[in-house]
Motif scaffolding. Structure first.
Motif, PDB file in Angstrom:
ATOM      1  N   ARG A  83       0.565  -0.837   0.382  1.00 23.25           N
ATOM      2  CA  ARG A  83       0.030  -0.243   0.135  1.00 23.25           C
ATOM      3  C   ARG A  83       0.659   0.794   0.621  1.00 23.25           C
ATOM      4  O   ARG A  83      -0.015   1.745  -0.488  1.00 23.25           O
ATOM      5  CB  ARG A  83      -0.716  -0.005   1.001  1.00 23.25           C
ATOM      6  N   GLU A  87       1.272   4.174  -2.832  1.00 24.69           N
ATOM      7  CA  GLU A  87       0.657   5.582  -2.913  1.00 24.69           C
ATOM      8  C   GLU A  87       2.072   6.805  -2.979  1.00 24.69           C
ATOM      9  O   GLU A  87       1.923   7.623  -4.049  1.00 24.69           O
ATOM     10  CB  GLU A  87       0.774   5.952  -1.074  1.00 24.69           C
ATOM     11  N   SER A  90       1.359   6.448  -6.521  1.00 28.49           N
ATOM     12  CA  SER A  90       0.334   7.712  -7.024  1.00 28.49           C
ATOM     13  C   SER A  90       0.599   8.965  -6.370  1.00 28.49           C
ATOM     14  O   SER A  90       0.148   9.996  -7.350  1.00 28.49           O
ATOM     15  CB  SER A  90      -1.039   6.984  -6.141  1.00 28.49           C
TER      16      SER A  90
END
Length: 289
Positions: A83, A87, A90
């Protein structure tokens, strides 16, 4: 520092001769170089991975005489690591959600192929048409909020533009004999999936994060993953991760010359052991002295 090797099976079936070859090769190379061997369980696919298969992996590797360090890393226990990587990507504006089903993507590709050949990745699958890139941020947010399934894809064009030319050190050989310094071609895969709504990571993302966190310096695996190394080098560069050296080895074929699968009982380690095969027999069958 001693070199660090790893064997990383998925517990979604029983091991076969191809797994034995890769595991034994990693074990032998680690031992000959004074290095370390790690075992990683790639169990992100919760629908297919089962505890009994993981137990069988331990049993088969132990029977072969392979020893590895503890603790074993299980991907399902480290979802926060993936995750965090997502991130980071992103934040660079390199990820977008796509909402088409497999059938809808196939239909889009068929429409385009009616006019001209459509590009395919090194495994032969058609590249994603990229239609979800045209959606506005509000449209994407609305679809996600309404519960529509989605996949998180890497914007390959933007990612390649950010990183420029990449390559890796190949100690083995690719399908066409590539060795030494090999140029990475991640663009051949198009906008690859890095995660799904129901699955927090993909193989591509998890493998580079795991290798970095475990300090793996030598990746020894089958030639079927040779071209995927281009995607892995791109992700390593984007995430600021080190690049190990790679050694891609030949595959053990079945009687028809195809790549082995976990459903091939005639080459399964459990079946061969039940028929009286010894670890030395397995070494001879896979071509290791």
């Amino acid at each position: 520092m001693p070199p660090v090797f790893r064997f990383a099976p998925s517990p979604n079936g029983y091991l076969h001769l191809g797994h034995a070859y890769s595991a034994l090769l990693n074990f032998d190379l680690a031992r000959m170089s004074g290095g370390r061997l790690l075992l990683r369980i790639e169990d992100i696919d919760t629908a297919r991975c089962r505890p009994e298969f993981e137990a069988a992996i331990d049993e088969d590797l132990g029977w072969l005489g392979i020893a590895w360090e503890s603790p074993v890393r299980r991907q399902s226990e480290h979802l926060a690591d993936y995750r965090q990587a997502l991130e980071k990507l992103s934040a660079q504006g390199l990820i977008y959600p796509s909402f088409e089903s497999r059938a809808e993507i196939a239909s889009l590709v068929a429409q385009r192929e009616a006019h001209a050949p459509w590009p395919r990745d090194p495994d032969g699958a058609p590249l994603y048409p990229g239609t979800a890139k045209l959606l506005s941020p509000d449209a994407r947010a609305g679809l996600i909020e309404s519960g529509v399934p989605y996949a998180l894809r890497l914007d390959m064009t933007a990612a390649c533009a950010r990183c420029g030319e990449l390559g890796w050190l190949e100690r083995g050989a690719g399908p066409d004999g590539e060795t030494g310094r090999v140029a990475a071609r991640p663009e051949a895969w198009g906008d690859v999936i890095l995660a799904r709504k129901e699955t927090p990571t993909s193989y591509h993302l998890a493998v580079v994060v795991d290798d970095a966190l475990q300090g793996v310096t030598e990746v020894v695996r089958g030639q079927d993953l040779f071209h995927a190394t281009g995607v892995h080098r791109l992700l390593q560069q984007l995430l600021g991760l080190p690049s190990p050296a790679y050694r891609h080895h030949g595959l053990i074929p079945d009687a028809s010359g195809r790549k082995l699968s976990k459903s091939t009982a005639s080459t399964g380690l459990r079946e061969l052991r039940a028929e009286g095969a010894t670890p030395a027999d397995i070494r001879r069958l896979v071509g290791l002295a």
